[in-house]
Scaffold this motif. Structure first.
Motif, PDB file in Angstrom:
ATOM      1  N   ALA A 127      -3.281   4.277  -8.312  1.00 27.54           N
ATOM      2  CA  ALA A 127      -3.957   5.551  -8.065  1.00 27.54           C
ATOM      3  C   ALA A 127      -3.485   6.607  -9.046  1.00 27.54           C
ATOM      4  CB  ALA A 127      -3.709   6.003  -6.635  1.00 27.54           C
ATOM      5  N   GLU A 128      -2.200   6.690  -9.262  1.00 29.87           N
ATOM      6  CA  GLU A 128      -1.655   7.686 -10.180  1.00 29.87           C
ATOM      7  C   GLU A 128      -2.112   7.440 -11.614  1.00 29.87           C
ATOM      8  OE1 GLU A 128       2.475   8.872  -7.844  1.00 29.87           O
ATOM      9  OE2 GLU A 128       2.475   7.196  -9.268  1.00 29.87           O
ATOM     10  N   ALA A 129      -2.363   6.174 -11.956  1.00 27.76           N
ATOM     11  CA  ALA A 129      -2.887   5.839 -13.283  1.00 27.76           C
ATOM     12  C   ALA A 129      -4.395   6.018 -13.358  1.00 27.76           C
ATOM     13  CB  ALA A 129      -2.521   4.403 -13.633  1.00 27.76           C
ATOM     14  N   ARG A 130      -5.012   6.408 -12.241  1.00 30.46           N
ATOM     15  CA  ARG A 130      -6.465   6.575 -12.134  1.00 30.46           C
ATOM     16  C   ARG A 130      -7.200   5.283 -12.460  1.00 30.46           C
ATOM     17  NH1 ARG A 130      -7.524  11.418  -9.512  1.00 30.46           N
ATOM     18  NH2 ARG A 130      -6.156  13.045 -10.297  1.00 30.46           N
ATOM     19  N   ASP A 131      -6.603   4.175 -12.042  1.00 27.96           N
ATOM     20  CA  ASP A 131      -7.162   2.842 -12.283  1.00 27.96           C
ATOM     21  C   ASP A 131      -7.893   2.395 -11.017  1.00 27.96           C
ATOM     22  OD1 ASP A 131      -7.723   0.208 -12.827  1.00 27.96           O
ATOM     23  OD2 ASP A 131      -5.638  -0.424 -13.057  1.00 27.96           O
ATOM     24  N   VAL A 132      -9.181   2.705 -10.936  1.00 30.36           N
ATOM     25  CA  VAL A 132      -9.949   2.395  -9.729  1.00 30.36           C
ATOM     26  C   VAL A 132     -10.017   0.897  -9.512  1.00 30.36           C
ATOM     27  CG1 VAL A 132     -12.137   2.710  -8.542  1.00 30.36           C
ATOM     28  CG2 VAL A 132     -11.318   4.472 -10.113  1.00 30.36           C
ATOM     29  N   GLY A 133     -10.347   0.160 -10.559  1.00 28.68           N
ATOM     30  CA  GLY A 133     -10.455  -1.288 -10.419  1.00 28.68           C
ATOM     31  C   GLY A 133      -9.158  -1.921  -9.988  1.00 28.68           C
ATOM     32  N   GLY A 134      -8.063  -1.486 -10.603  1.00 28.81           N
ATOM     33  CA  GLY A 134      -6.764  -2.029 -10.217  1.00 28.81           C
ATOM     34  C   GLY A 134      -6.419  -1.708  -8.779  1.00 28.81           C
ATOM     35  N   ALA A 135      -6.712  -0.484  -8.363  1.00 25.06           N
ATOM     36  CA  ALA A 135      -6.418  -0.082  -6.988  1.00 25.06           C
ATOM     37  C   ALA A 135      -7.240  -0.913  -6.004  1.00 25.06           C
ATOM     38  CB  ALA A 135      -6.719   1.402  -6.802  1.00 25.06           C
ATOM     39  N   LEU A 136      -8.521  -1.118  -6.308  1.00 24.52           N
ATOM     40  CA  LEU A 136      -9.362  -1.919  -5.417  1.00 24.52           C
ATOM     41  C   LEU A 136      -8.888  -3.363  -5.361  1.00 24.52           C
ATOM     42  CD1 LEU A 136     -12.887  -0.531  -6.366  1.00 24.52           C
ATOM     43  CD2 LEU A 136     -11.739  -0.286  -4.158  1.00 24.52           C
ATOM     44  N   ALA A 137      -8.448  -3.903  -6.492  1.00 21.04           N
ATOM     45  CA  ALA A 137      -7.962  -5.285  -6.506  1.00 21.04           C
ATOM     46  C   ALA A 137      -6.732  -5.432  -5.624  1.00 21.04           C
ATOM     47  CB  ALA A 137      -7.651  -5.717  -7.942  1.00 21.04           C
ATOM     48  N   ILE A 138      -5.831  -4.460  -5.702  1.00 27.43           N
ATOM     49  CA  ILE A 138      -4.639  -4.500  -4.858  1.00 27.43           C
ATOM     50  C   ILE A 138      -5.024  -4.358  -3.390  1.00 27.43           C
ATOM     51  CG2 ILE A 138      -2.501  -3.276  -4.280  1.00 27.43           C
ATOM     52  CD1 ILE A 138      -2.342  -2.484  -7.267  1.00 27.43           C
ATOM     53  N   ALA A 139      -5.929  -3.434  -3.113  1.00 26.59           N
ATOM     54  CA  ALA A 139      -6.334  -3.187  -1.727  1.00 26.59           C
ATOM     55  C   ALA A 139      -6.954  -4.429  -1.103  1.00 26.59           C
ATOM     56  CB  ALA A 139      -7.319  -2.025  -1.669  1.00 26.59           C
ATOM     57  N   ARG A 140      -7.714  -5.185  -1.866  1.00 24.49           N
ATOM     58  CA  ARG A 140      -8.393  -6.356  -1.321  1.00 24.49           C
ATOM     59  C   ARG A 140      -7.438  -7.496  -1.002  1.00 24.49           C
ATOM     60  NH1 ARG A 140     -13.166  -5.165  -5.665  1.00 24.49           N
ATOM     61  NH2 ARG A 140     -14.299  -3.677  -4.337  1.00 24.49           N
ATOM     62  N   GLU A 141      -6.206  -7.394  -1.468  1.00 21.93           N
ATOM     63  CA  GLU A 141      -5.201  -8.409  -1.149  1.00 21.93           C
ATOM     64  C   GLU A 141      -4.391  -8.048   0.098  1.00 21.93           C
ATOM     65  OE1 GLU A 141      -2.855  -8.618  -4.654  1.00 21.93           O
ATOM     66  OE2 GLU A 141      -4.429  -9.534  -5.874  1.00 21.93           O
ATOM     67  N   LEU A 142      -4.619  -6.863   0.657  1.00 26.91           N
ATOM     68  CA  LEU A 142      -3.828  -6.402   1.793  1.00 26.91           C
ATOM     69  C   LEU A 142      -4.393  -6.918   3.108  1.00 26.91           C
ATOM     70  CD1 LEU A 142      -3.342  -2.642   0.783  1.00 26.91           C
ATOM     71  CD2 LEU A 142      -1.712  -4.526   0.469  1.00 26.91           C
ATOM     72  N   ASP A 143      -3.504  -7.172   4.051  1.00 27.39           N
ATOM     73  CA  ASP A 143      -3.955  -7.476   5.404  1.00 27.39           C
ATOM     74  C   ASP A 143      -4.140  -6.168   6.172  1.00 27.39           C
ATOM     75  OD1 ASP A 143      -1.376  -6.584   5.990  1.00 27.39           O
ATOM     76  OD2 ASP A 143      -0.627  -8.573   6.564  1.00 27.39           O
ATOM     77  N   ALA A 144      -4.478  -6.245   7.456  1.00 26.44           N
ATOM     78  CA  ALA A 144      -4.771  -5.046   8.243  1.00 26.44           C
ATOM     79  C   ALA A 144      -3.576  -4.105   8.293  1.00 26.44           C
ATOM     80  CB  ALA A 144      -5.208  -5.437   9.659  1.00 26.44           C
ATOM     81  N   ALA A 145      -2.382  -4.657   8.485  1.00 24.41           N
ATOM     82  CA  ALA A 145      -1.185  -3.807   8.541  1.00 24.41           C
ATOM     83  C   ALA A 145      -0.932  -3.150   7.188  1.00 24.41           C
ATOM     84  CB  ALA A 145       0.021  -4.632   8.970  1.00 24.41           C
ATOM     85  N   GLY A 146      -1.152  -3.901   6.121  1.00 21.74           N
ATOM     86  CA  GLY A 146      -0.964  -3.334   4.786  1.00 21.74           C
ATOM     87  C   GLY A 146      -1.950  -2.228   4.489  1.00 21.74           C
ATOM     88  N   ARG A 147      -3.182  -2.382   4.964  1.00 29.01           N
ATOM     89  CA  ARG A 147      -4.173  -1.323   4.748  1.00 29.01           C
ATOM     90  C   ARG A 147      -3.784  -0.058   5.507  1.00 29.01           C
ATOM     91  NH1 ARG A 147      -7.815  -5.784   5.268  1.00 29.01           N
ATOM     92  NH2 ARG A 147      -8.310  -5.194   7.426  1.00 29.01           N
ATOM     93  N   ARG A 148      -3.255  -0.226   6.724  1.00 35.52           N
ATOM     94  CA  ARG A 148      -2.821   0.958   7.480  1.00 35.52           C
ATOM     95  C   ARG A 148      -1.677   1.669   6.770  1.00 35.52           C
ATOM     96  NH1 ARG A 148      -3.932  -2.537  11.887  1.00 35.52           N
ATOM     97  NH2 ARG A 148      -1.763  -3.199  11.996  1.00 35.52           N
ATOM     98  N   ARG A 149      -0.744   0.896   6.214  1.00 34.76           N
ATOM     99  CA  ARG A 149       0.362   1.519   5.467  1.00 34.76           C
ATOM    100  C   ARG A 149      -0.147   2.206   4.205  1.00 34.76           C
ATOM    101  NH1 ARG A 149       2.885  -3.392   6.872  1.00 34.76           N
ATOM    102  NH2 ARG A 149       2.468  -4.239   4.785  1.00 34.76           N
ATOM    103  N   ALA A 150      -1.229   1.682   3.634  1.00 32.65           N
ATOM    104  CA  ALA A 150      -1.745   2.238   2.384  1.00 32.65           C
ATOM    105  C   ALA A 150      -2.201   3.678   2.553  1.00 32.65           C
ATOM    106  CB  ALA A 150      -2.896   1.378   1.863  1.00 32.65           C
ATOM    107  N   PHE A 151      -2.776   4.019   3.709  1.00 24.93           N
ATOM    108  CA  PHE A 151      -3.205   5.404   3.919  1.00 24.93           C
ATOM    109  C   PHE A 151      -2.003   6.350   3.841  1.00 24.93           C
ATOM    110  CE2 PHE A 151      -6.817   3.205   5.978  1.00 24.93           C
ATOM    111  CZ  PHE A 151      -7.861   3.846   5.332  1.00 24.93           C
ATOM    112  N   ALA A 152      -0.894   5.954   4.461  1.00 23.83           N
ATOM    113  CA  ALA A 152       0.313   6.788   4.402  1.00 23.83           C
ATOM    114  C   ALA A 152       0.858   6.864   2.980  1.00 23.83           C
ATOM    115  CB  ALA A 152       1.374   6.231   5.353  1.00 23.83           C
ATOM    116  N   GLU A 153       0.790   5.748   2.269  1.00 23.68           N
ATOM    117  CA  GLU A 153       1.294   5.710   0.893  1.00 23.68           C
ATOM    118  C   GLU A 153       0.482   6.624  -0.022  1.00 23.68           C
ATOM    119  OE1 GLU A 153       2.080   2.394  -2.680  1.00 23.68           O
ATOM    120  OE2 GLU A 153       1.112   1.812  -0.800  1.00 23.68           O
TER     121      GLU A 153
END
Length: 607
Positions: free
Chosen positions: A503-529
């Protein structure tokens, strides 16, 4: 005030008209000035940045800090140039010796600091506001159990001041304040940084403005209306009647008194019928009311001002769904009025379709709290995304079958997230259009606010909110990208790395790729991150920061309350908050104005 007198030495050791440093046994420093037979004592730390005032220059009873030219009246501590005043201590001369009272008059100090904090907000000086807020917190008057810590009182002053001076009522700065307070309490962002952002957002919108109008108890003067007690506190419906008639002063006065008598719950009940009638101000009516109720619940001392500001905002709001483009939504709302929603759970229902087709046969309605099963929900969401008419027709149809408005709103919120993720950025490059991604974020935040309000609403009000939310999401279909495209930066993702780094690198594709590897708990933590990025780095202008924060908050709330949650909420957030977005479209503004002056036609829009 208790006394705590200490001896500073003989009067002869204090040269006239010259600042002198004195310290106590605890290391506290005092800048002392002798004028005639009296010695004045100020905190030696300049309230600006802490440089020693005892090294400053004195002229005519004004002590000037040698570093940044701030000037203080030694007799009062008032600042005549710079910013906040400096603390002054009581002194006396007894038997030729100078004595100083270290005790603090807490009540007087609170008044002084609150006045300084409010002046800083008035002048949109967030750094000064934070300093005054921290000094206020250092008095130890806050409740230890509050999640805002020592800044609780400062946040409450900010809420009250912002609401009192908001020219047209509750606004983005106050909504941002509500969300940031929640984030502080969760430990997502530090209180001091959040206060700076909130103080600037509130201060910028109302800089140099006095108290709004002349409502009862206002600094602006007496009310043009009598106190509500003089014309009796009628039922809460009187507030909605005043709003509908645009009697803004009356609506605000009634709300202020209603909060005093019946509290936040009374205010909610008074405003819900009005808010459920129409999509107001592109969704802001419901969005801001939900945030106002949160602020009022958190800061009871500011509840009257906050809810009065919400009432004023509603009094100025445009009823979007009364305008020509929303004919299908209006027809759907009329059909909702015919549904037997007040009947006991499980009652049979029958309703004609929105376009006037034959009535559907009566069916046994399931409990209204029951969620849609996955197949039903997918089919419903597809209709919501297909356009305004199919969206509202499907909503009324499911309501007639007995589906719960909250279950429908949950599905609509998910559809809104999908719509945001599909936003076509080409709209923002067009000079003949006035479409931006913020338009689509409103569908998300409205759907979440409608769900929050719907939990405390009457069944028919909740059903109306579901229709409004569905119609809004459907109406924005033109914002969708025409065909699937790879997001910018999709091939640039470096191995490893975190979602925040992408996100800080403004890399939308990279951020989406990382997000798609997360499970439900990881996605919830991502909002806080991602919360600190949204609050402090994603945007510059306060209104854009407010949208980044409230969209993240709405998406995470929708995610956390969705029994069928998937990655759509996080992906919607990333496609919105990660790209660098232009915050001032100078060329577009000029092109639209030139076009209008040339051909008199409106710019391209979503409907």
């Amino acid at each position: 005030m208790k006394s705590d007198w200490i001896d500073l030495g003989p009067l002869s050791e204090f040269p006239p008209e010259e600042p002198v440093l004195r310290k106590d046994d605890a290391g506290r420093r005092f800048a002392c000035v002798r004028r005639g037979g009296e010695v004045h004592a100020l905190d030696d730390r300049c309230p600006h940045q802490g440089y020693p005032l005892s090294q400053g220059a004195l002229r005519g009873g004004v002590l000037t800090c040698a570093w940044h030219n701030w000037k203080f009246d030694v007799a009062t501590g008032a600042c005549s140039f710079g910013g906040e005043p400096v603390r002054r201590y009581a002194t006396r001369v007894d038997g030729g010796r100078v004595q100083l009272n270290r005790a603090i008059d807490t009540a007087a100090e609170v008044r002084r600091l609150v006045a300084g904090l409010r002046e800083a907000i008035l002048r949109d000086e967030p750094a000064r506001a934070l300093r005054e807020g921290l000094r206020l917190g250092a008095l130890g008057l806050h409740r230890a159990e509050t999640g805002l810590g020592s800044l609780h009182l400062a946040f409450e002053v900010l809420a009250r001041d912002g609401a009192e001076r908001a020219e047209h009522g509750f606004d983005h700065g106050l909504a941002l304040l509500a969300d940031l307070c929640a984030w502080i309490e969760r430990g997502w962002v530090p209180a001091e940084e959040a206060f700076v952002v909130a103080a600037h957002a509130v201060g910028e919108a109302s800089a140099r403005l006095g108290a709004r109008g002349k409502g009862p108890g206002r600094a602006g003067g007496g009310s043009p209306l009598a106190r509500i007690a003089d014309f009796e506190l009628d039922g809460p419906e009187k507030v909605s009647e005043a709003l509908a008639a645009e009697r803004r002063d009356e609506a605000e006065a009634r709300m202020r008194e209603l909060v005093e008598v019946r509290g936040t719950a009374g205010a909610r009940r008074a405003l819900m019928p009005f808010v459920a009638q129409h999509l107001l101000d592109y969704g802001h009516g419901a969005i801001f009311l939900a945030k106002a109720l949160e602020l009022a619940g958190r800061f009871s001392g500011a509840a009257d001002e906050v809810l009065a500001a919400s009432t004023v905002q509603l009094a100025w709001a445009t009823a979007d769904t009364s305008l020509p483009p929303f004919a299908a939504t209006r027809a759907a709302l009329a059909r909702v009025a015919e549904l037997p929603l007040s009947e006991p759970e499980g009652a049979a229902a029958s309703v004609a379709s929105v376009d006037g087709a034959a009535a559907a046969p009566a069916v046994s309605a399931p409990p209204r709290a029951a969620p849609l099963d996955p197949a039903e929900r997918a089919a419903f969401e597809a209709e919501v995304l297909a356009g305004e008419r199919p969206a509202v027709e499907a909503t009324v149809r499911w309501l007639a079958r007995g589906a719960g408005p909250l279950a429908l709103l949950g599905a609509i919120g998910h559809a809104a997230a999908l719509r945001l993720a599909r936003f076509d950025p080409a709209w923002e490059q067009r000079l003949d259009a006035e479409v931006g991604v913020l338009d689509v974020t409103h569908a998300v935040t409205f759907a979440e606010a409608a769900a929050a309000l719907g939990r405390e609403a009457l069944p028919r009000e909740a059903a109306q909110l579901a229709v409004l939310a569905a119609g809004f999401v459907g109406k924005l279909r033109a914002a969708d990208v025409a065909h699937a495209v790879a997001p910018a930066g999709a091939a640039a993702r470096a191995p490893g790395g975190t979602l925040l780094q992408a996100a800080e690198a403004r890399d939308v594709g990279g951020a989406l790729a990382i997000a798609r590897e997360l499970d439900a708990a990881g996605r919830r933590r991502a909002f806080a991150e991602l919360a600190p990025f949204a609050a402090f780095d994603a945007a510059v202008r306060p209104i854009f920061t407010a949208h980044a924060v409230k969209t993240l908050e709405a998406l995470q709330r929708l995610d956390s309350s969705d029994p069928q949650a998937d990655g759509a909420y996080l992906e919607a957030l990333l496609t919105y908050v990660v790209p660098v977005r232009r915050e001032l479209h100078a060329r577009r503004i000029a092109a639209v104005a030139r076009k209008f002056m040339t051909d008199g036609r409106p710019p391209e829009g979503l409907y």
